[in-house]
Motif scaffolding. Structure first.
Motif, PDB file in Angstrom:
ATOM      1  N   GLU A  73       0.918  -1.283  -0.064  1.00  8.92           N
ATOM      2  CA  GLU A  73       0.105  -0.095  -0.166  1.00  8.92           C
ATOM      3  C   GLU A  73       0.820   1.152  -0.070  1.00  8.92           C
ATOM      4  O   GLU A  73       0.739   2.252  -0.886  1.00  8.92           O
TER       5      GLU A  73
ATOM      6  N   GLN B  13      -3.042  -0.821  -5.426  1.00 12.72           N
ATOM      7  CA  GLN B  13      -3.354  -0.499  -4.165  1.00 12.72           C
ATOM      8  C   GLN B  13      -4.441  -0.995  -3.494  1.00 12.72           C
ATOM      9  O   GLN B  13      -4.890  -1.335  -2.486  1.00 12.72           O
TER      10      GLN B  13
ATOM     11  N   LEU C 265      -5.345  -2.894  -0.200  1.00 12.67           N
ATOM     12  CA  LEU C 265      -6.191  -2.677   0.786  1.00 12.67           C
ATOM     13  C   LEU C 265      -7.063  -3.919   1.019  1.00 12.67           C
ATOM     14  O   LEU C 265      -7.614  -4.369   2.206  1.00 12.67           O
TER      15      LEU C 265
END
Length: 672
Positions: free
Chosen positions: A506, A526, A530
């Motif tokens: 991330e 990303q 997550l």
């Protein structure tokens, strides 16, 4: 009458025997030198028998879809962008080999070695026809010289060894059509070729066209022919230029195609190629002397040489182009004393090298300003000049000194062969090559990035991340192309994902998105980081932005479908899974996750079909094997389920869910 006829036949047979006897030594003398050249090439390049694929061999051979089908062969010739570079003859040889021995690297390497031996033999025959002293020695030096290793041991450089063999064949045919030295007429003009000789012109043109379709660097061949005529005759007749016009036209046309492909298809544009005309001139002068120096002293040889800092404000850098121009001027002034040969050799060397001197954008120069394979064709000129010099000296020194000179020449050949033998071992496989580059040129970012890809594929994620960190540091120190740095940072984010480090991933993608907030791959990466942390709402936002930026981004729809499925929105997830598969149906994980959703919704038949689709793409996809077995078990097909579950357990004995389902299927089958 009968007696006279018998006597004539006897005399005729005697003449035939005498003619054959006189030709036998000549044929034998032609055969033995050729065999010797082939033998020294074979011995020198023995290590290639154990070599694999390196660098971009994977793209050109292993994953090249055009090699698989007849339509692929058509695309090579008529759809230029279907292949990396528009060299259709080279790719056609790959096509034939792929259908003979698949992706076994041995066959490809053997063909490269055979072509190099062929080029060496043709070079000897050419020098013999041109009456160049020391012709066989020149061919032998070329055969074993270490600067040729890169072109022979690297499968993708088939374009070099193939195009040179064809170009030399074309040159030999043209000299049969219009010899460089023949008896002149009373008027002092070269006689016109006979009608029969025009077949050699046609053969020369066809071979030249084939050479261009192997690699357009041979575009200089008609100019080389004109230099040869000037060297031999002291003049160039206008009719020779006219005869060569078709050669020039075809060569220039295909060169324009290659230049367009390099810029718009391969990607040779941007900051790495933004030098000014003065800087390009400085680079060209330095490269000329570099290549000549490597022929004289081939050590060290590196796949990626250190980049030069070309600066138009540094006075001494002008010495390279100035002296490069001064040398042919000096040779021109001295031509009446030393002959036209040295100037002709220098002109051919520089002319053939011109496409690789930095005047034109070549993608490989993104990594290095010079490369050994760039001078494979041009090297023959200076090697021939050096060998001719040795032969001339040998005839001028005392007889008792010639033996010593022969020993020295033999020692040089052996030393060159040993250096080549050792250099070939560096090309054994990709990690060996990349490690050698790092040891010899530790400030080049590229080998670290490529070695990281290799380690990533092997599952050594931490090592891959460290290598990418080093590559990033070097790029930052260079202050180079921002696109390059961006791509390496993004790649490192995906390595962290594969390593099971979502927090680091991330953060890595956050740095990337700070530079380019709308990059769909970074947004997807990303989002996956997550999602791995269970932050599905934030992940869904990233995936949604990725598909907003690029409506044809299949991975974005896949991520969005995953998030929606996890957040209890099966209808929306179903739509996005279908969108992802419509754009890219070759990803087994997408089929598997789609099947999971279908199975949860109760559509077991459709789920089984999707699992099977995943297994067609990846027969040992663990999740698909296990889940298909479970679905078939639920559908009342324990016999069919057993095969998939058994394989899942074999692949991963620790998969308790697969083991439990397997035992359950066994029990159901026994009670039927």
């Amino acid at each position: 009458m009968v007696a006279r006829s018998s006597a004539r036949r006897t005399k005729s047979r005697r003449r035939d025997r005498n003619h054959q006897a006189s030709r036998k030594p000549a044929l034998w003398n032609s055969f033995l030198p050729a065999v010797a050249l082939a033998a020294i090439v074979a011995v020198t390049y023995l290590p290639t028998l154990n070599a694999g694929f390196i660098w971009d061999d994977g793209e050109n051979v292993l994953t090249n879809e055009t090699l698989r089908t007849w339509d692929g062969l058509r695309q090579m010739w008529f759809v230029p962008q279907s292949i990396q570079q528009y060299y259709p003859l080279m790719y056609s040889t790959y096509w034939v080999e792929f259908h003979l021995w698949g992706i076994n690297p041995l066959g490809y390497h053997i063909i490269n070695v055979i072509l190099h031996a062929t080029a060496s033999i043709l070079l000897w025959r050419l020098l013999l026809r041109l009456c160049v002293p020391g012709g066989w020695l020149a061919a032998a030096i070329f055969a074993v010289h270490p600067v040729c290793v890169e072109s022979v041991a690297w499968v993708t450089e088939r374009k070099n060894v193939l195009s040179l063999s064809l170009a030399l064949g074309s040159l030999l045919c043209y000299l049969r059509f219009a010899p460089s030295e023949t008896e002149e007429s009373v008027a002092g003009q070269m006689p016109e070729p006979s009608v029969g000789h025009w077949r050699w012109y046609v053969a020369a043109f066809i071979l030249y066209a084939m050479a261009l379709f192997a690699k357009t660097v041979v575009v200089s061949l008609p100019a080389v022919i004109l230099v040869i005529y000037w060297w031999k005759r002291g003049r160039i007749e206008s009719r020779e230029i006219i005869r060569l016009l078709p050669f020039f036209v075809l060569g220039i046309a295909l060169c324009l195609v290659t230049m367009w492909m390099e810029t718009h298809h391969v990607g040779a544009q941007g900051e790495d190629w933004s030098r000014t005309p003065v800087e390009r001139l400085l680079l060209a002068g330095r490269a000329l002397w570099f290549y000549a120096g490597k022929l004289v002293w081939p050590h060290p040889l590196i796949f990626l040489y250190p980049r030069w800092q070309i600066d138009a404000h540094v006075w001494w850098q002008y010495l390279f182009p100035v002296t490069a121009v001064a040398l042919p001027i000096a040779l021109w002034c001295a031509r009446h004393r030393i002959g036209r040969g040295p100037l002709a050799a220098v002109l051919v060397f520089g002319g053939v090298l011109t496409p690789a001197l930095g005047f034109f954008n070549i993608f490989f120069t993104r990594y290095a300003d010079v490369a050994d394979h760039f001078q494979y064709h041009a090297a023959v000129a200076l090697i021939a000049l050096a060998a001719a010099g040795c032969a001339v000296v040998s005839h001028t020194i005392r007889a008792d000194m010639r033996g010593l000179m022969n020993v020295v020449v033999a020692a040089v050949l052996i030393a060159l062969a040993v250096l080549s033998f050792r250099q070939i071992c560096i090309y054994h496989d990709l990690p060996t090559l990349l490690t050698d580059i790092i040891e010899r040129n530790p400030q080049n970012w590229m080998p670290y990035a490529n070695l990281a890809d290799y380690r990533d594929e092997q599952g050594h994620y931490d090592e891959a991340a460290d290598l990418l960190a080093t590559s990033i540091r070097i790029c930052e120190e260079e202050g180079g192309d921002g696109t390059r740095l961006f791509e390496i940072r993004r790649k490192r984010g995906f390595v962290f994902l594969e390593a099971g480090k979502p927090v680091e991933a991330e953060q890595a993608f956050e740095v990337v998105l700070a530079v380019r907030p709308a990059d769909p791959r970074a947004l997807y990466g990303q989002g996956m980081a997550l999602a791995t942390q269970g932050r599905w709402s934030d992940a869904q936002a990233r995936f949604a932005k990725a598909v907003d930026v690029d409506a044809n981004y299949a991975e974005g729809y896949y991520g969005l479908a995953l998030a929606q499925a996890r957040r209890g929105r099966p209808a929306e997830a179903l739509t996005n899974f279908q969108a992802s598969l419509r754009l890219d149906s070759q990803r087994p994980e997408v089929h598997c996750e789609f099947a999971n959703l279908l199975g949860t919704s109760g559509n077991l038949t459709a789920a089984a079909d999707e699992y099977r689709a995943a297994l067609r793409l990846q027969p040992e996809h663990q999740d698909s094997l296990r889940n298909l077995g479970i679905v078939l078990l639920e559908m009342g097909q324990p016999d069919d389920a057993l095969g998939f579950l058994r394989r899942a357990v074999q692949l991963n004995p620790g998969d308790s869910e697969a083991q439990s389902a397997f035992e359950k299927a066994e029990q159901k089958r026994q009670h039927r």
